[in-house]
Design a protein around this motif. Structure first.
Motif, short mmCIF file in Angstrom:
data_model
loop_
_atom_site.label_atom_id
_atom_site.label_comp_id
_atom_site.label_asym_id
_atom_site.label_seq_id
_atom_site.Cartn_x
_atom_site.Cartn_y
_atom_site.Cartn_z
N GLU A 406 16.16 143.22 120.33
CA GLU A 406 15.92 144.26 121.33
C GLU A 406 15.18 145.45 120.71
O GLU A 406 14.29 146.03 121.33
N VAL A 407 15.57 145.82 119.48
CA VAL A 407 14.91 146.94 118.80
C VAL A 407 13.43 146.62 118.58
O VAL A 407 12.56 147.47 118.77
N ILE A 408 13.14 145.39 118.17
CA ILE A 408 11.73 145.00 117.95
C ILE A 408 10.97 145.04 119.27
O ILE A 408 9.83 145.52 119.34
N HIS A 409 11.58 144.53 120.35
CA HIS A 409 10.92 144.55 121.66
C HIS A 409 10.57 145.97 122.06
O HIS A 409 9.42 146.26 122.46
N VAL A 410 11.56 146.87 121.99
CA VAL A 410 11.32 148.25 122.44
C VAL A 410 10.27 148.91 121.56
O VAL A 410 9.40 149.64 122.07
N THR A 411 10.31 148.65 120.25
CA THR A 411 9.31 149.22 119.36
C THR A 411 7.90 148.78 119.78
O THR A 411 6.97 149.60 119.88
N GLY A 412 7.72 147.47 120.01
CA GLY A 412 6.41 146.97 120.43
C GLY A 412 5.95 147.57 121.75
O GLY A 412 4.76 147.91 121.92
N LEU A 413 6.87 147.71 122.69
CA LEU A 413 6.51 148.27 124.00
C LEU A 413 6.13 149.75 123.87
O LEU A 413 5.13 150.19 124.47
N LEU A 414 6.90 150.51 123.09
CA LEU A 414 6.59 151.93 122.94
C LEU A 414 5.27 152.14 122.21
O LEU A 414 4.52 153.08 122.53
N ILE A 415 4.98 151.27 121.22
CA ILE A 415 3.68 151.34 120.55
C ILE A 415 2.55 151.10 121.56
O ILE A 415 1.54 151.81 121.58
N ARG A 416 2.73 150.08 122.39
CA ARG A 416 1.70 149.76 123.38
C ARG A 416 1.45 150.95 124.30
O ARG A 416 0.29 151.35 124.53
N TYR A 417 2.51 151.52 124.86
CA TYR A 417 2.33 152.60 125.82
C TYR A 417 1.89 153.88 125.13
O TYR A 417 1.18 154.70 125.74
N ALA A 418 2.28 154.08 123.87
CA ALA A 418 1.81 155.25 123.13
C ALA A 418 0.30 155.18 122.91
O ALA A 418 -0.42 156.19 123.02
N LYS A 419 -0.21 153.98 122.60
CA LYS A 419 -1.65 153.81 122.36
C LYS A 419 -2.46 154.09 123.62
O LYS A 419 -3.63 154.50 123.54
N GLU A 473 -0.76 142.35 118.07
CA GLU A 473 -2.07 142.47 117.44
C GLU A 473 -2.23 143.79 116.70
O GLU A 473 -3.23 144.00 116.01
N ASP A 474 -1.25 144.68 116.82
CA ASP A 474 -1.37 146.02 116.26
C ASP A 474 -0.90 146.05 114.80
O ASP A 474 0.18 145.55 114.47
N ASN A 475 -1.69 146.65 113.93
CA ASN A 475 -1.33 146.72 112.50
C ASN A 475 -0.04 147.49 112.27
O ASN A 475 0.77 147.13 111.41
N ALA A 476 0.18 148.56 113.04
CA ALA A 476 1.41 149.34 112.87
C ALA A 476 2.64 148.50 113.19
O ALA A 476 3.67 148.59 112.51
N PHE A 477 2.53 147.68 114.22
CA PHE A 477 3.65 146.81 114.58
C PHE A 477 3.87 145.74 113.52
O PHE A 477 5.01 145.43 113.15
N GLN A 478 2.78 145.15 113.01
CA GLN A 478 2.91 144.14 111.96
C GLN A 478 3.52 144.75 110.70
O GLN A 478 4.34 144.11 110.03
N ASP A 479 3.15 145.98 110.37
CA ASP A 479 3.75 146.66 109.21
C ASP A 479 5.25 146.88 109.43
O ASP A 479 6.05 146.76 108.50
#
Length: 628
Positions: A406-419, A473-479
């Motif tokens: 769940e933490v990974i999901h929310v992180t990915g979603l927040l990165i997407r909407y932040a971008k 696909e985002d480098n920040a998420f992969q890091d």
């Protein structure tokens, strides 16, 4: 009126001619256009006497003998069957008698065969006359040169008065004709009276495809969605009915893997069918590889990777998506690794598939987790989205999510909407907060430690709870994912001394399990085959356990040393055990000396030489060269 009705009408006329027409009819079309289905349907529905037709596919046929044998089998099914293959030569002789033309190419008629018909009259004289209609399919797949083949068929038409319908992909036929194209053109002009192009008739074909499906549920879904299937097919622009049939059979198997609750939603099955057809058409036509399905699903990433100053590397995928722009095919009903497994290996990951579908919008309710609602945020109104995002943000701040997925999901979603400027924080702030969150979960022991030599499922890296992670696909998420892996690896290393102590206890309680955990095998307990762990066991403690156990157990331990280091591909990772082996060998040699004159001295020596000594030799080959 169907696209091919004019062909049916002409074939009705042609087959019903009372006199010999002295020409053949040629049906052409691309592979998969439904030529074979068309002619078989015509024979079944339009000819009053379908037994007049001798249908023969020339796929793989290499000689005229093959054709003649097949004619005999069609005319005399019993005599042409396998139990009477011994009559093959006789069959060919009778065929020659009936056709009365030069088969051997010696310029003489083969109209009279020595020996005649058998006295027992088991075989009747073949009757090939103007009442028969020959249908020769797959001309382009025949190994006989096309000009020779058409000349052969011309014998039936000119001398036998027989009607013939020929079927070919003329584009491919001309490719294979190459140097004989001119000869093909000349004899075609003489032999072929009319040529028709068969247009794919998806509407008529679908009814037949549906009837052939194994499961009743699949038949129902397909029949209730004929317009949708036709729409997806036309959007694809492939004009290949074989792709449709293949996709529907695969969809049938997919449905058989679904839970009853999933099968109850007609709207979900409709969307799933459209999604599956589009991906199946693209994969099986060769337009994309199974692994590239992700790029079709990734609506965001395709546009984020665009650089207006350079050619778009994803233009091919934009073009494919554009074909289906009128359809809602990119709702991510099924996570990408599931589709890859289906299209690359043919397997259907049942659990992951059902989990993904049960998380879809068709099963949303007020009790659904807010992070799942945010995952489907693109389907929400602006006000609903803002409400869900605010709730997720509050739950994040309160550390309500205690599951790593769940933490990974929310992180990915927040990165997407932040971008995209939809979330108030920056990508850097999201990632910093997420790292702190993971550190807290690790400290509390709520993130499970990775297992040594663990082979992660592709679903674990790309998805959780049946939904694919956003921002892959985002480098920040992969890091961020790499940070999690690094922290979990560190936790594993910190736990190895305790795991080594548990391993030590097996030396005198369960040496077979000791072996299975340390040596490569297919057992579920095979944890440490390429993980260095023995050096965490104090050598003196190991010797004490070894001496306390039975001679039989000591032999199993010796065999463990022999096999563990026999795989050179793992030895670089096992190199930390080298010093441990040297010390254990030294202690054992001391014990051998102390027990001189006893049988135990000999059995201990066998552990050292050859097994421990050989293990030391194999590992030493991977020691780094001394720096100059």
């Amino acid at each position: 009126m169907s696209d091919n009705q004019h062909i049916r009408e002409f074939l009705d006329y042609y087959c019903g001619l009372p006199k010999e027409p002295q020409y053949a009819v040629l049906l052409v079309g691309l592979w998969g256009s439904g030529k074979t289905w068309f002619i078989k349907d015509f024979v079944k529905t339009h000819l009053n006497q379908p037994k007049r037709v001798l249908y023969l596919s020339l796929y793989g046929v290499q000689s005229f003998d093959d054709i003649e044998s097949e004619f005999f089998r069609l005319l005399h099914p019993v005599l042409g069957s396998k139990p009477v293959r011994v009559l093959h030569r006789l069959a060919r002789g009778v065929l020659k008698t009936s056709l009365n033309f030069d088969i051997d190419g010696d310029g003489k008629s083969d109209g009279s065969i020595s020996g005649g018909l058998p006295a027992e009259k088991l075989l009747e004289r073949i009757s090939l006359d103007a009442t028969k209609i020959l249908v020769l399919d797959d001309l382009e797949r025949c190994s006989i040169p096309i000009a020779d083949l058409l000349g052969y068929v011309n014998q039936f038409i000119e001398h036998g008065g027989i009607k013939a319908i020929l079927i070919a992909n003329e584009v491919e036929l001309l490719k294979t004709a190459s140097g004989t194209a001119a000869g093909y053109a000349r004899i075609k002009e003489k032999l072929i009276g009319r040529t028709f192009e068969v247009i794919p008739e998806v509407g008529l074909a679908l009814e037949h495809f549906a009837a052939d499906l194994p499961s009743i549920r699949a038949q129902q879904v397909v029949r209730s969605n004929f317009p949708l299937i036709t729409q997806v097919y036309e959007c694809s622009k492939y004009k290949n009915l074989r792709l449709v049939r293949h996709a529907l059979w695969d969809f049938d198997r997919l449905l058989q893997s679904l839970e009853p609750s999933v099968l109850q939603s007609d709207e979900l099955l409709k969307d799933l069918l459209a999604l599956f057809l589009a991906y199946s058409f693209e994969v099986h036509s060769g337009a994309i590889k199974p692994s590239e399905v992700e790029k079709l699903q990734d609506h965001w990433g395709l546009y984020l990777r665009r650089n207006n100053n350079e050619p778009d590397p994803d233009q091919h995928f934009h073009d494919i998506r554009a074909k289906y722009s009128g359809l809602n095919l990119y709702t991510s009903l099924v996570q990408q690794p599931v589709l890859v497994a289906i299209f690359s290996t043919g397997s259907v990951p049942r659990a992951e598939l059902n989990a993904s579908l049960l998380k879809s919008k068709y099963f949303q309710d007020k009790n659904q987790p807010t992070w799942v609602k945010l995952w489907y945020g693109a389907n929400l109104s602006d006000d609903d989205f803002a409400s869900v995002l605010a709730t997720v943000d509050a739950e994040w701040a309160a550390r309500s999510y205690r599951n790593l997925g769940e933490v990974i999901h929310v992180t990915g979603l927040l990165i997407r909407y932040a971008k995209h400027g939809i979330y108030s924080r920056s990508v850097e702030e999201v990632v910093t907060s997420a790292r702190e969150y993971v550190s807290e979960l690790l400290a509390s022991g709520e993130i499970p430690m990775i297992e040594p030599n663990m082979r992660p499922s592709p679903f674990e890296r790309d998805s959780y709870a049946g939904l694919g992670f956003a921002s892959m696909e985002d480098n920040a998420f992969q890091d961020f994912l790499e940070y999690i892996d690094e922290r979990r690896r560190s936790a594993l290393q910190a736990s190895l001394p305790a795991q080594a102590n548990a391993l030590l206890s097996l030396v005198d309680t369960d040496t077979n399990l000791f072996y299975r955990r340390l040596v490569l095998n297919n057992d579920a307990e095979n944890r440490y085959y390429k993980t260095a762990i023995l050096h965490f066991v104090p050598p003196i403690d190991f010797i004490g356990r070894l001496l306390a156990t039975t001679p039989e157990n000591r032999r199993t331990v010796a065999y463990t040393f022999k096999e563990r280091y026999s795989f050179d591909q793992f030895n670089p990772e096992l190199l930390p055990e080298l010093g441990w082996l040297i010390e254990v060998g030294s202690l054992l040699r001391q014990e051998v000396a102390v027990r001189a004159g006893k049988v135990s001295s000999m059995s201990l020596q066998w552990i050292v030489d050859p097994h421990i000594n050989n293990a030391i030799s194999r590992l030493e080959r991977f020691k780094p060269a001394p720096s100059e």
